[in-house]
Motif scaffolding. Structure first.
Motif: not given
Length: 122
Positions: A75-98, A100-105
């Motif tokens: 359970l702990k191993n699965s939790e850490l892997r899921a946490e890492h995947a979610i954090q990477r997705k959030l980081d990627a979403l934030a970077a893509a939004l930034l 997009s807002r700044e007009g870069e691509g």
């Protein structure tokens, strides 16, 4: 033995432990494992109700404890892997939004595509 995050232990490739943890996770979420747990609990109760020797009572209790510890590690191993995947997705979403807002691509959109498929890697 490594004290690093489970995702960072094997580099880009999934290791044997990651494969084993995934298979064990699939098995422990199956109806067969649930039935095996019910059988183990029934055995535990039967040994106590039959008032068998203390050695048998300890053996069934120790077996249940071992299963519990293995499930906790899984359970702990699965939790850490899921946490890492979610954090990477959030980081990627934030970077893509930034971007997009700044007009870069470019790079953030590609990172977002990689992060979306991250469950297959971890």
């Amino acid at each position: 033995m490594s004290l690093r995050h489970p995702v960072n232990r094997g580099g880009k490739e999934r290791g044997r432990f990651a494969e084993l943890a995934e298979k064990a996770s699939h098995f422990t979420s199956s109806p067969l494992f649930f039935v095996l747990c019910l059988v183990l609990i029934a055995l535990f109760l039967a040994v106590h109700l039959a008032q068998l020797s203390l050695a048998w009572q300890l053996l069934t209790g120790d077996f249940m404890t071992a299963v519990t510890l293995l499930l906790l590690a899984l359970l702990k191993n699965s939790e850490l892997r899921a946490e890492h995947a979610i954090q990477r997705k959030l980081d990627a979403l934030a970077a893509a939004l930034l971007e997009s807002r700044e007009g870069e691509g470019g790079k953030a959109a590609e990172d977002l595509r990689k992060a979306i498929r991250m469950e297959e890697e971890t």
